[in-house]
Design a protein around this motif. Sequence first.
Motif, short mmCIF file in Angstrom:
data_model
loop_
_atom_site.label_atom_id
_atom_site.label_comp_id
_atom_site.label_asym_id
_atom_site.label_seq_id
_atom_site.Cartn_x
_atom_site.Cartn_y
_atom_site.Cartn_z
N UNK A 78 0.83 -1.20 0.00
CA UNK A 78 0.00 0.00 0.00
C UNK A 78 0.86 1.25 0.00
N UNK A 79 0.21 2.40 -0.10
CA UNK A 79 0.85 3.71 -0.02
C UNK A 79 -0.10 4.64 0.74
N UNK A 114 2.93 -17.30 -4.25
CA UNK A 114 2.75 -15.88 -3.91
C UNK A 114 1.42 -15.36 -4.44
N UNK A 115 0.78 -14.56 -3.64
CA UNK A 115 -0.43 -13.83 -4.04
C UNK A 115 -0.22 -12.35 -3.72
N UNK A 116 -0.29 -11.52 -4.76
CA UNK A 116 -0.12 -10.08 -4.56
C UNK A 116 -1.49 -9.43 -4.47
N UNK A 117 -1.67 -8.62 -3.46
CA UNK A 117 -2.90 -7.85 -3.30
C UNK A 117 -2.54 -6.38 -3.08
N UNK A 118 -2.24 -5.64 -4.17
CA UNK A 118 -1.95 -4.20 -4.01
C UNK A 118 -3.16 -3.50 -3.40
N UNK A 119 -2.92 -2.81 -2.30
CA UNK A 119 -4.02 -2.14 -1.60
C UNK A 119 -4.25 -0.71 -2.07
N UNK A 120 -3.34 -0.23 -2.95
CA UNK A 120 -3.47 1.17 -3.37
C UNK A 120 -3.25 2.09 -2.20
N UNK A 121 -4.17 3.00 -1.99
CA UNK A 121 -4.06 3.94 -0.88
C UNK A 121 -4.69 3.35 0.38
#
Length: 438
Positions: A78-79, A114-121
């Motif tokens: 996240x960011x 691996x599982x990527x879950x970009x959370x964004x903001x």
Amino acid sequence: MRKKIIPALLLAALLAGKAQAAIVSDSLRTTIYYRTASARLELPYMDNDRHLAALGDSIRSLGADPAVVLRRILIQASASPDGNTKYNKELARKRGEDLRDYLKNNLSLPDSIFTLQPQGEGWSELAEKLGRTDAPWRDKAIAIIRDTPEWVVREGKVVDGRKRQLMNLAGGRAWQYMKENLFDSLRSGALVVCEVERIERMKPEPEYTPAEVRQATDMTAEGTEETPATETESTATLYNKEDETMPQDNTDKVTAEKKPFYMAAKTNLLYDAALVPNVGLEFYLGKGWSIGGNWMYAWWCKDSKHRYWRIYGGELDIRKYFGRKASEKPLQGHHLGVYAQGLTFDFETGGKGYLSDFSYGFGLEYGYSLPVAKRLNIDFGISVGYDGGKYKVYEPEDGCYVYKETKRRHWFGPTRAEISLIWLLGHGNENSKKGGTK
């Protein structure tokens, strides 16, 4: 009926025996930290090397146990919500991919695990942290995060959004508070969760003799109408929110210890071009405010031709940064300020000379600081105000300098121009790319 069901259950238990097992879910987790606007994994940064080493040791120890299976490594990157939304989402994705590649290469793990879950903001994390504050606008901010879409679109046009409403809440004070107190702790970057399945042995069942098994079988066979037995399973679930072997997620504590520090060193290229070397420093005070000072010094002379170019003095200014760029990162974007200066000079180019023991000025300034590299900005500015002070007029005659008169200067209008090269200094004071931040 009852006599038929009981022997059937007994027979099923006998057949399963003491080898019956249950699946137990478990997880290991840790948090990896990134610098502001960076997707590059830095091992020395905020103990990332220690966190990853502990995670690796835990995974290897689990791999040595034949009763344990590592099912998945989930990476949630996240960011923080400040800055450009599109860039933040891309930053979160890159952070997750970079961390995945590191773990894959160093632990010799397959891609499939691996599982990527970009959370964004990190909106949910922001709402959680807001809930622990006593800000008067807290409930309104949480409601905006929960109920307002990221973008509000009408007739194909974006007319509003979650971030805009938060930036306008309480006259902008809410957003400024979140920038200064909460956003830094949302820049942790990536949460790693290792999901494990473990086979745990059940307590041994009583031993039964062959005669008891035959008796149970005979009792089942005696019935003329068989009723299928309901098969039962014994399962247990164990969820360790923070594994004992893993470092704890002390985001707020570590952030407080590593709070960003913003300052800049600068030189006005226009003064340099006029053969007046100069240097300045600017310190960020918070809430968009900064204070700075500049010093100039030139002492050129060619006495044989009566040419002098001498000036030295300094300037102090206070600035307020504002606008979209300023909200993304300090010391960039539009700025307004006030300044004061004091200097002495002696100019002569072969004719009349002008000598001042002390001159002064003050006024207003406006400028725009543009990011151009990771640690460099260009600052364009202009000032208007008042210049005053006394100066002497003299002329060179027969090898001497003859005093003519003393004058007083009163000037209202443009007083300074600036095209400054800015070198960004301090922890976290970096641009992500040319022309952008965060």
